[in-house]
Motif scaffolding. Structure first.
Motif, PDB file in Angstrom:
ATOM      1  N   HIS A 134       0.847  -1.194   0.000  1.00 52.52           N
ATOM      2  CA  HIS A 134       0.000   0.000   0.000  1.00 52.52           C
ATOM      3  C   HIS A 134       0.882   1.243   0.000  1.00 52.52           C
ATOM      4  O   HIS A 134       2.091   1.178   0.264  1.00 52.52           O
ATOM      5  CB  HIS A 134      -0.948   0.004   1.196  1.00 52.52           C
ATOM      6  CG  HIS A 134      -0.304  -0.385   2.489  1.00 52.52           C
ATOM      7  ND1 HIS A 134       0.314   0.527   3.300  1.00 52.52           N
ATOM      8  CD2 HIS A 134      -0.175  -1.586   3.085  1.00 52.52           C
ATOM      9  CE1 HIS A 134       0.801  -0.100   4.364  1.00 52.52           C
ATOM     10  NE2 HIS A 134       0.511  -1.386   4.253  1.00 52.52           N
ATOM     11  N   LYS A 280      -4.962  -4.956   4.049  1.00 53.75           N
ATOM     12  CA  LYS A 280      -5.639  -5.913   3.178  1.00 53.75           C
ATOM     13  C   LYS A 280      -5.929  -7.241   3.872  1.00 53.75           C
ATOM     14  O   LYS A 280      -6.738  -8.028   3.384  1.00 53.75           O
ATOM     15  CB  LYS A 280      -4.798  -6.156   1.931  1.00 53.75           C
ATOM     16  CG  LYS A 280      -4.610  -4.907   1.071  1.00 53.75           C
ATOM     17  CD  LYS A 280      -3.786  -5.210  -0.159  1.00 53.75           C
ATOM     18  CE  LYS A 280      -3.607  -3.954  -1.016  1.00 53.75           C
ATOM     19  NZ  LYS A 280      -2.793  -4.229  -2.232  1.00 53.75           N
ATOM     20  N   LYS A 384     -18.095   6.180   1.368  1.00 54.06           N
ATOM     21  CA  LYS A 384     -18.621   7.080   0.341  1.00 54.06           C
ATOM     22  C   LYS A 384     -19.308   8.291   0.981  1.00 54.06           C
ATOM     23  O   LYS A 384     -19.190   9.411   0.484  1.00 54.06           O
ATOM     24  CB  LYS A 384     -19.597   6.327  -0.559  1.00 54.06           C
ATOM     25  CG  LYS A 384     -18.929   5.273  -1.438  1.00 54.06           C
ATOM     26  CD  LYS A 384     -19.935   4.626  -2.386  1.00 54.06           C
ATOM     27  CE  LYS A 384     -19.240   3.608  -3.276  1.00 54.06           C
ATOM     28  NZ  LYS A 384     -20.203   2.949  -4.210  1.00 54.06           N
ATOM     29  N   ASP A 405      -2.027  -0.593 -10.734  1.00 55.05           N
ATOM     30  CA  ASP A 405      -3.211  -0.798  -9.903  1.00 55.05           C
ATOM     31  C   ASP A 405      -3.790   0.566  -9.519  1.00 55.05           C
ATOM     32  O   ASP A 405      -3.497   1.122  -8.446  1.00 55.05           O
ATOM     33  CB  ASP A 405      -2.843  -1.607  -8.661  1.00 55.05           C
ATOM     34  CG  ASP A 405      -4.069  -2.025  -7.850  1.00 55.05           C
ATOM     35  OD1 ASP A 405      -5.192  -1.811  -8.348  1.00 55.05           O
ATOM     36  OD2 ASP A 405      -3.895  -2.557  -6.743  1.00 55.05           O
ATOM     37  N   VAL A 406      -4.615   1.140 -10.388  1.00 56.91           N
ATOM     38  CA  VAL A 406      -5.192   2.453 -10.138  1.00 56.91           C
ATOM     39  C   VAL A 406      -6.228   2.383  -9.025  1.00 56.91           C
ATOM     40  O   VAL A 406      -6.302   3.269  -8.163  1.00 56.91           O
ATOM     41  CB  VAL A 406      -5.811   3.019 -11.436  1.00 56.91           C
ATOM     42  CG1 VAL A 406      -6.417   4.385 -11.181  1.00 56.91           C
ATOM     43  CG2 VAL A 406      -4.762   3.090 -12.526  1.00 56.91           C
ATOM     44  N   GLU A 407      -7.052   1.327  -9.002  1.00 57.34           N
ATOM     45  CA  GLU A 407      -8.064   1.187  -7.957  1.00 57.34           C
ATOM     46  C   GLU A 407      -7.427   1.027  -6.590  1.00 57.34           C
ATOM     47  O   GLU A 407      -7.924   1.565  -5.595  1.00 57.34           O
ATOM     48  CB  GLU A 407      -8.967  -0.005  -8.276  1.00 57.34           C
ATOM     49  CG  GLU A 407      -9.795   0.166  -9.542  1.00 57.34           C
ATOM     50  CD  GLU A 407     -10.701  -1.019  -9.789  1.00 57.34           C
ATOM     51  OE1 GLU A 407     -10.650  -1.970  -8.969  1.00 57.34           O
ATOM     52  OE2 GLU A 407     -11.448  -1.007 -10.782  1.00 57.34           O
ATOM     53  N   GLY A 408      -6.335   0.276  -6.523  1.00 61.04           N
ATOM     54  CA  GLY A 408      -5.646   0.113  -5.246  1.00 61.04           C
ATOM     55  C   GLY A 408      -5.065   1.428  -4.750  1.00 61.04           C
ATOM     56  O   GLY A 408      -5.124   1.726  -3.548  1.00 61.04           O
ATOM     57  N   GLN A 410      -6.231   4.418  -5.463  1.00 62.24           N
ATOM     58  CA  GLN A 410      -7.351   5.240  -5.034  1.00 62.24           C
ATOM     59  C   GLN A 410      -7.847   4.818  -3.656  1.00 62.24           C
ATOM     60  O   GLN A 410      -8.167   5.656  -2.799  1.00 62.24           O
ATOM     61  CB  GLN A 410      -8.491   5.120  -6.060  1.00 62.24           C
ATOM     62  CG  GLN A 410      -9.760   5.851  -5.701  1.00 62.24           C
ATOM     63  CD  GLN A 410      -9.649   7.337  -5.915  1.00 62.24           C
ATOM     64  OE1 GLN A 410      -8.708   7.795  -6.550  1.00 62.24           O
ATOM     65  NE2 GLN A 410     -10.588   8.090  -5.372  1.00 62.24           N
ATOM     66  N   ARG A 411      -7.889   3.517  -3.405  1.00 59.45           N
ATOM     67  CA  ARG A 411      -8.336   3.012  -2.105  1.00 59.45           C
ATOM     68  C   ARG A 411      -7.349   3.410  -1.004  1.00 59.45           C
ATOM     69  O   ARG A 411      -7.763   3.790   0.103  1.00 59.45           O
ATOM     70  CB  ARG A 411      -8.487   1.494  -2.182  1.00 59.45           C
ATOM     71  CG  ARG A 411      -9.019   0.861  -0.913  1.00 59.45           C
ATOM     72  CD  ARG A 411      -9.292  -0.614  -1.110  1.00 59.45           C
ATOM     73  NE  ARG A 411      -8.121  -1.340  -1.564  1.00 59.45           N
ATOM     74  CZ  ARG A 411      -7.951  -1.804  -2.801  1.00 59.45           C
ATOM     75  NH1 ARG A 411      -8.892  -1.622  -3.702  1.00 59.45           N
ATOM     76  NH2 ARG A 411      -6.846  -2.462  -3.154  1.00 59.45           N
ATOM     77  N   ASP A 412      -6.066   3.313  -1.283  1.00 56.46           N
ATOM     78  CA  ASP A 412      -5.069   3.708  -0.289  1.00 56.46           C
ATOM     79  C   ASP A 412      -5.137   5.201   0.005  1.00 56.46           C
ATOM     80  O   ASP A 412      -4.931   5.629   1.149  1.00 56.46           O
ATOM     81  CB  ASP A 412      -3.661   3.344  -0.790  1.00 56.46           C
ATOM     82  CG  ASP A 412      -3.458   1.840  -0.878  1.00 56.46           C
ATOM     83  OD1 ASP A 412      -4.225   1.097  -0.229  1.00 56.46           O
ATOM     84  OD2 ASP A 412      -2.545   1.399  -1.614  1.00 56.46           O
ATOM     85  N   PRO A 480      -7.070  11.539  -7.949  1.00 59.51           N
ATOM     86  CA  PRO A 480      -8.180  11.181  -7.086  1.00 59.51           C
ATOM     87  C   PRO A 480      -8.799  12.378  -6.395  1.00 59.51           C
ATOM     88  O   PRO A 480      -8.150  13.373  -6.187  1.00 59.51           O
ATOM     89  CB  PRO A 480      -7.555  10.222  -6.069  1.00 59.51           C
ATOM     90  CG  PRO A 480      -6.126  10.583  -6.043  1.00 59.51           C
ATOM     91  CD  PRO A 480      -5.791  11.064  -7.425  1.00 59.51           C
TER      92      PRO A 480
END
Length: 492
Positions: A134, A280, A384, A405-408, A410-412, A480
């Motif tokens: 992360h 995770k 959200k 890993d764009v989603e990862g 964004q989540r981090d 983001p």
């Protein structure tokens, strides 16, 4: 001979040019000072006047009495200087004369701007790496770099899946950034250099230097297992701990006794260890019952270290959220989150009973000392909804991104924003700006229907951008969300 006739026959300004060219770099706004220097100076300043006088060749043959600027329109690319000179003429008579020299500003790119435009020219690179899955530490370091303007000398910044690369034109700038990282986070570095060219006649060498900085693979809100010897040196602390803060040192807490310990970078690299569970690997639990334990942590088996006064010890009964209504299996654990938890809350924890951990230090822990669950962090509401109510934003560096890993990522980043809201000590070194695109009243911002922590308006800075003479507030932030990109210059 009278003075009027003497002036008609003798010109003491002969040999002094009345029109001179000066070179100005538009990229860095510096003036060229022969033979090789570029100097940054403002209009009608003493430094600019010194450069103008040095451009006049015949000025050494006369006596300079006074020099001053004559106002000109700033966009005319003309600088006028009024000079008053004296010179001895026939018969020992000293003649004084006033005249104006006009300087024509011509554009020329300096060597430093040439290197910046080349994009691939660099003499030193700082490679920042951390062997974790992360990116929270990188987001935190990015805010520290922006606050202290350490990035202003970078030629380019590249982002990879495993870290960041900072390119510099001078090795001293790379050393300065390396020292900055050493003071801000627990890390170590190695240096290497590559020979690019060699002039055998002047014996000059051209090297490219690399500073490889490795950050300790420990992050905030992770479960670790300390080596048995290191735990004994830290005041006979328990081996299973939770990392609650990472700055210049790593701070851990024993969830059974509230005992704290700080591990510096030197102590960590002497006895390295890795995370047992990160974000995770955490499981979501629902709190069934909480019984707070009053008393000193010393009586509960704590060692000789410091006892935390910001946390509260409690016996907690939890159940996996996914098993509710399916399997009636409860877990009992002791946690340091007694000041936050109550029945019905959602909490993230590490499930020791079902996890297959490949860690050599876990084998040294007694079976009776292993808990069933290690609670790490309370979950405040839906992510959200928290994002929609968030009325502040951060800035980010302009960099070339090569993230798979764009989603990862964004989540981090969302997790990093939540950490800033929940921990006041964590955000005190971060510049937080008001997001004008989410205009809310003060009454709504101060109150809320959830217990989720929020950042008050007193802790936010008002972002100000000036463009074409107009004052713009709250520039649109690219993805983001909550992040605004700034360049290599200092933020206004």
């Amino acid at each position: 001979m009278c003075v009027a006739c003497l002036r008609t026959r003798v010109d003491i300004t002969e040999g002094i040019p009345k029109q001179v060219s000066m070179y100005f770099c538009k990229g860095c706004e510096r003036y060229f000072q022969p033979p090789t220097n570029w100097v940054r100076c403002t209009l009608e300043s003493r430094e600019l006047l010194a450069i103008c006088l040095k451009k006049l060749k015949g000025l050494t043959k006369v006596h300079l009495v006074d020099a001053s600027f004559v106002w000109t329109e700033p966009h005319s690319k003309r600088i006028k200087v009024q000079l008053v000179i004296q010179k001895e003429v026939m018969g020992g008579t000293i003649l004084q004369q006033t005249f104006i020299v006009e300087y024509i500003i011509q554009g020329q790119m300096c060597t430093d701007c040439h290197r910046i435009e080349a994009k691939d020219f660099w003499k030193a690179v700082v490679q920042l790496r951390q062997k974790v899955s992360h990116k929270k530490t990188f987001f935190y370091l990015e805010q520290l770099i922006l606050k202290h303007s350490i990035h202003r000398n970078t030629l380019n910044i590249k982002q990879h899946d495993n870290g960041l690369d900072f390119f510099f034109s001078q090795i001293d700038h790379a050393r300065k950034m390396t020292d900055f990282f050493m003071n801000m986070v627990p890390c170590k570095y190695k240096t290497a250099k590559e020979l690019v060219s060699h002039d055998i006649h002047s014996n000059n060498y051209n090297y490219k230097n690399t500073f490889s900085v490795e950050i300790a693979p420990i992050n905030k809100d992770t479960v670790v297992c300390l080596p048995k010897k290191l735990a004994g040196q830290l005041g006979n602390m328990s081996q299973i701990c939770v990392c609650i803060r990472v700055n210049s040192v790593m701070q851990f807490i024993d969830p059974n006794t509230l005992q704290l310990c700080d591990i510096s970078a030197q102590a960590y690299w002497r006895t390295p260890f890795v995370e047992v569970a990160d974000q995770k690997h955490l499981t979501e639990y629902t709190v069934l019952q909480v019984e707070r334990i009053e008393g000193n942590g010393r009586k509960l088996g704590a060692g000789h270290g410091t006892i935390s006064k910001k946390h509260l010890l409690a016996d907690v009964w939890v159940m996996r959220t996914q098993d509710m209504g399916v399997v009636d299996q409860q877990f009992h654990c002791r946690s340091h989150l007694g000041h936050l938890l109550k029945a019905g809350d959602t909490v993230l924890g590490f499930d020791v009973t079902t996890s297959n951990v490949n860690n050599k230090h876990m084998e040294t822990v007694r079976p009776d000392a292993l808990p069933d669950v290690v609670l790490v962090k309370k979950v405040f509401g839906d992510r959200k909804k928290r994002q929609q109510k968030r009325k502040w934003k951060l800035k980010t560096l302009t960099k070339e991104e090569e993230i798979m890993d764009v989603e990862g990522a964004q989540r981090d980043y969302m997790g990093f924003l939540e950490d800033l809201e929940e921990d006041p000590e964590y955000r005190k070194n971060v510049n937080i700006y008001v997001d004008r695109s989410k205009m809310v009243s003060v009454e709504v911002s101060e109150s809320g229907d959830e217990d989720a922590p929020q950042i008050s308006l007193q802790e936010m800075m008002d972002d100000l951008n000036i463009s074409d003479g107009e004052e713009l507030e709250g520039a649109a932030a690219p993805a983001p969300e909550g992040m605004e990109t700034v360049g290599n210059t200092d933020p206004i």
